[in-house]
Design an enzyme around this catalytic site. Structure first.
Site, short mmCIF file in Angstrom:
data_model
loop_
_atom_site.label_atom_id
_atom_site.label_comp_id
_atom_site.label_asym_id
_atom_site.label_seq_id
_atom_site.Cartn_x
_atom_site.Cartn_y
_atom_site.Cartn_z
N SER A 107 0.83 -1.21 0.00
CA SER A 107 0.00 0.00 0.00
C SER A 107 0.87 1.26 0.00
O SER A 107 0.57 2.24 -0.68
CB SER A 107 -0.91 0.01 1.24
OG SER A 107 -1.86 -1.03 1.15
N THR B 296 1.18 -9.69 -11.48
CA THR B 296 0.24 -10.46 -12.30
C THR B 296 0.83 -10.63 -13.69
O THR B 296 1.36 -9.67 -14.27
CB THR B 296 -1.11 -9.71 -12.42
OG1 THR B 296 -1.61 -9.47 -11.12
CG2 THR B 296 -2.11 -10.50 -13.23
N GLY C 171 -24.45 -27.48 0.83
CA GLY C 171 -23.26 -28.35 0.81
C GLY C 171 -22.67 -28.46 -0.58
O GLY C 171 -21.44 -28.47 -0.77
N GLU D 165 -4.44 -3.91 -6.90
CA GLU D 165 -4.57 -2.55 -7.48
C GLU D 165 -5.11 -1.55 -6.45
O GLU D 165 -5.88 -0.65 -6.76
CB GLU D 165 -5.40 -2.58 -8.78
CG GLU D 165 -4.66 -3.37 -9.86
CD GLU D 165 -5.11 -3.11 -11.27
OE1 GLU D 165 -5.61 -2.02 -11.54
OE2 GLU D 165 -4.94 -4.02 -12.09
N1 CAA Z 1 -2.78 10.43 -10.07
C1 CAA Z 1 -1.66 11.16 -10.30
N2 CAA Z 1 -0.86 11.59 -9.31
C2 CAA Z 1 -1.24 11.31 -8.05
C3 CAA Z 1 -2.40 10.57 -7.75
C4 CAA Z 1 -3.20 10.14 -8.83
N3 CAA Z 1 -4.30 9.43 -8.63
N4 CAA Z 1 -2.51 10.45 -6.41
C5 CAA Z 1 -1.44 11.08 -5.88
N5 CAA Z 1 -0.68 11.61 -6.86
C6 CAA Z 1 0.56 12.37 -6.73
C7 CAA Z 1 0.43 13.46 -5.70
O1 CAA Z 1 -0.06 14.65 -6.27
C8 CAA Z 1 1.85 13.61 -5.21
O2 CAA Z 1 2.62 14.34 -6.12
P1 CAA Z 1 3.29 15.76 -5.71
O3 CAA Z 1 4.08 15.53 -4.46
O4 CAA Z 1 4.11 16.11 -6.89
O5 CAA Z 1 2.12 16.69 -5.49
C9 CAA Z 1 2.39 12.19 -5.29
O6 CAA Z 1 1.57 11.49 -6.23
C10 CAA Z 1 2.35 11.47 -3.97
O7 CAA Z 1 1.03 11.54 -3.50
P2 CAA Z 1 0.67 11.18 -2.00
O8 CAA Z 1 1.50 12.01 -1.07
O9 CAA Z 1 -0.80 11.24 -1.88
O10 CAA Z 1 1.21 9.67 -1.91
P3 CAA Z 1 1.12 8.63 -0.76
O11 CAA Z 1 2.45 8.07 -0.56
O12 CAA Z 1 0.39 9.20 0.44
O13 CAA Z 1 0.25 7.46 -1.42
C11 CAA Z 1 -1.69 6.28 -2.08
C12 CAA Z 1 -0.99 7.63 -1.94
C13 CAA Z 1 -3.06 6.59 -2.63
C14 CAA Z 1 -1.82 5.58 -0.74
C15 CAA Z 1 -0.87 5.41 -3.06
O14 CAA Z 1 0.37 5.06 -2.55
C16 CAA Z 1 -1.59 4.16 -3.47
O15 CAA Z 1 -2.49 4.18 -4.31
N6 CAA Z 1 -1.19 3.00 -2.88
C17 CAA Z 1 -1.70 1.70 -3.34
C18 CAA Z 1 -0.78 1.13 -4.37
C19 CAA Z 1 -1.45 0.12 -5.24
O16 CAA Z 1 -2.57 0.32 -5.70
N7 CAA Z 1 -0.73 -0.96 -5.52
C20 CAA Z 1 -1.20 -1.96 -6.41
C21 CAA Z 1 -0.07 -2.42 -7.30
S1 CAA Z 1 -0.50 -3.12 -8.84
C22 CAA Z 1 -1.10 -4.65 -8.47
O17 CAA Z 1 -2.00 -4.78 -7.71
C23 CAA Z 1 -0.49 -5.86 -9.06
C24 CAA Z 1 -1.06 -6.32 -10.30
O18 CAA Z 1 -0.31 -6.87 -11.11
C25 CAA Z 1 -2.52 -6.23 -10.58
#
Ligand code: CAA
Length: 379
Positions: free
Chosen positions: A132, A158, A340, A363
């Site tokens: 996360s 994946t 069952g 995701e």
């Molecule tokens: N789109 C574009 N930019 C974004 C954004 C978005 N949706 N959300 C945040 N940002 C930008 C912010 O503006 C910030 O940039 P600046 O500093 O330049 O302003 C930067 O990204 C960091 O943002 P945050 O400080 O909000 O970041 P955070 O560390 O607090 O994390 C979070 C935010 C939403 C928790 C994010 O880390 C997240 O989505 N985590 C989950 C990750 C995830 O979905 N992983 C799945 C991996 S893929 C998978 O599942 C495998 C597969 O093969 C299917």
């Protein structure tokens, strides 16, 4: 937003439904049990244009809208959620990212074969210590003449085993958090790049998920996607769209649960009448149908917003949380209605319950989606 599907969308729905029943239904229980990757099904999805649905035809894609993509995704997942996640990653994580952020060189060389289904892509963001908290990654990239060298381990990828190309996120400048992350395209077969064995999962067992190992792998400069330091923004922008795809996958699982429940409730006779005549069963079916329709509307709305260029990340998160929770509830009720019989593999419905669970995790977990939704409310 129009609630009626266009002629083209109806045709996509019909094509996907008929394809899934003809080509994916057969053997789905065995593929799940023995972890057999749906090779022929994936190849045929490519031939049907389902692997790069939203990509501009200029890059060999289908040029379709996001609503069409969710419609096809629902139909594929309704029959085989493992095939659906392979399709989802290739479309909404890999092709989308390359079209939006890749150079023309990358689009020509990599996007075209990915969009046409000739090659398969994977998306590699997570690491053992950064799930996360995605920006806390450690895989390190060093700059050298004409390119980069990458060293580290990624996980939960994946299609990590069966893909040809992988989008890799790694740290080019340590110590500055997400601003030090960059994105690259790496090819299978490059020296020092290897994969772990497929994980033995609870659900979506016919899709492969594995670790990837980078032992000082050379990446040509041309294979960097976007500027250095743009990687985290590229990943999160891409995941906004990916989450709509996973929501549609969850919706397909939920719809399959309702379909199977209705069929069984009408057939199964207890106390001298079909169990469908019992109000206790009818209320379960009604709740499932109601929640499925609401999930479908959220998914269509987020796809519509994406197609219309409206900021949609928070809506995609709502669609994913809701649809995945509906899939979990509907599939659990489906097993309950089957009694069952529902608890054994041959029924095919316990698989729905196992497949549904991952849609609340990958995701972005349901908890992370709620973070995204709440941040949007409070900004
Ligand atoms: N789109 C574009 N930019 C974004 C954004 C978005 N949706 N959300 C945040 N940002 C930008 C912010 O503006 C910030 O940039 P600046 O500093 O330049 O302003 C930067 O990204 C960091 O943002 P945050 O400080 O909000 O970041 P955070 O560390 O607090 O994390 C979070 C935010 C939403 C928790 C994010 O880390 C997240 O989505 N985590 C989950 C990750 C995830 O979905 N992983 C799945 C991996 S893929 C998978 O599942 C495998 C597969 O093969 C299917």
């Amino acid at each position: 937003m129009n609630f009626e599907l266009t002629d083209e969308q109806q045709l996509i729905q019909k094509t996907a439904r008929e394809f899934a029943l003809a080509e994916l239904a057969n053997g789905v229980i065995e593929r799940d049990e023995k972890k057999i990757w749906p090779r022929e099904g994936v190849q045929k999805m490519g031939e049907l244009g389902f692997m790069g649905m939203m990509v501009n035809p200029k890059w060999d894609g289908g040029g379709m809208d996001a609503i069409s993509y969710t419609i096809a995704m629902e139909e594929i997942a309704r029959v085989d959620a493992s095939a659906a996640v392979v399709m989802s990653v290739n479309n909404s994580l890999v092709c989308y990212l390359l079209e939006k952020f890749g150079s023309d060189h990358i689009r020509e060389k990599y996007l075209k074969p990915l969009a046409s289904g000739e090659k398969l892509g994977a998306f590699s963001l997570s690491e053992p210590q950064s799930g996360s908290d995605a920006s806390n990654m450690k895989t390190l990239v060093r700059k050298e003449s004409n390119g980069y060298r990458v060293h580290g381990t990624k996980n939960w990828v994946t299609s990590g085993v069966n893909s040809n190309y992988v989008i890799l996120f790694a740290v080019t400048t340590p110590g500055i958090g997400h601003k030090g992350i960059s994105a690259f395209l790496v090819e299978k077969g490059w020296e020092g790049f290897s994969e772990g064995k497929p994980e033995n999962k609870l659900g979506i067992r016919a899709s492969d998920t594995c670790e990837l190992y980078f032992d000082n792998v050379f990446i040509p400069e041309d294979n960097r996607i976007g500027d250095e330091g743009m990687g985290f923004r590229i990943a999160l922008t891409t995941l906004d769209g990916g989450r709509i795809g996973i929501a549609a996958q969850a919706l397909g699982i939920a719809q399959a649960s309702l379909d199977a429940s209705i069929t069984y409730a009408k057939e199964r006779v207890q106390f001298g009448k079909p169990i469908a005549e019992n109000q206790g069963i009818q209320f379960k079916l009604a709740d499932m149908a109601m929640e499925i329709e609401a999930a479908r509307l959220l998914i269509r709305q987020s796809a519509f917003m994406k197609d219309s260029g409206i900021s949609y990340g928070h809506m995609a998160s709502m669609a994913k949380v809701y649809a995945s929770e509906v899939a979990m509830r509907a599939s659990t009720q489906c097993v309950q209605i089957h009694g069952g019989y529902g608890y054994i593999r041959e029924s095919g419905v316990e698989r729905l319950m196992r497949d549904a669970k991952i849609t609340q995790i990958y995701e972005g977990t349901s908890e992370i989606q709620r973070v995204v939704i709440a941040r949007n409310l409070l900004k």
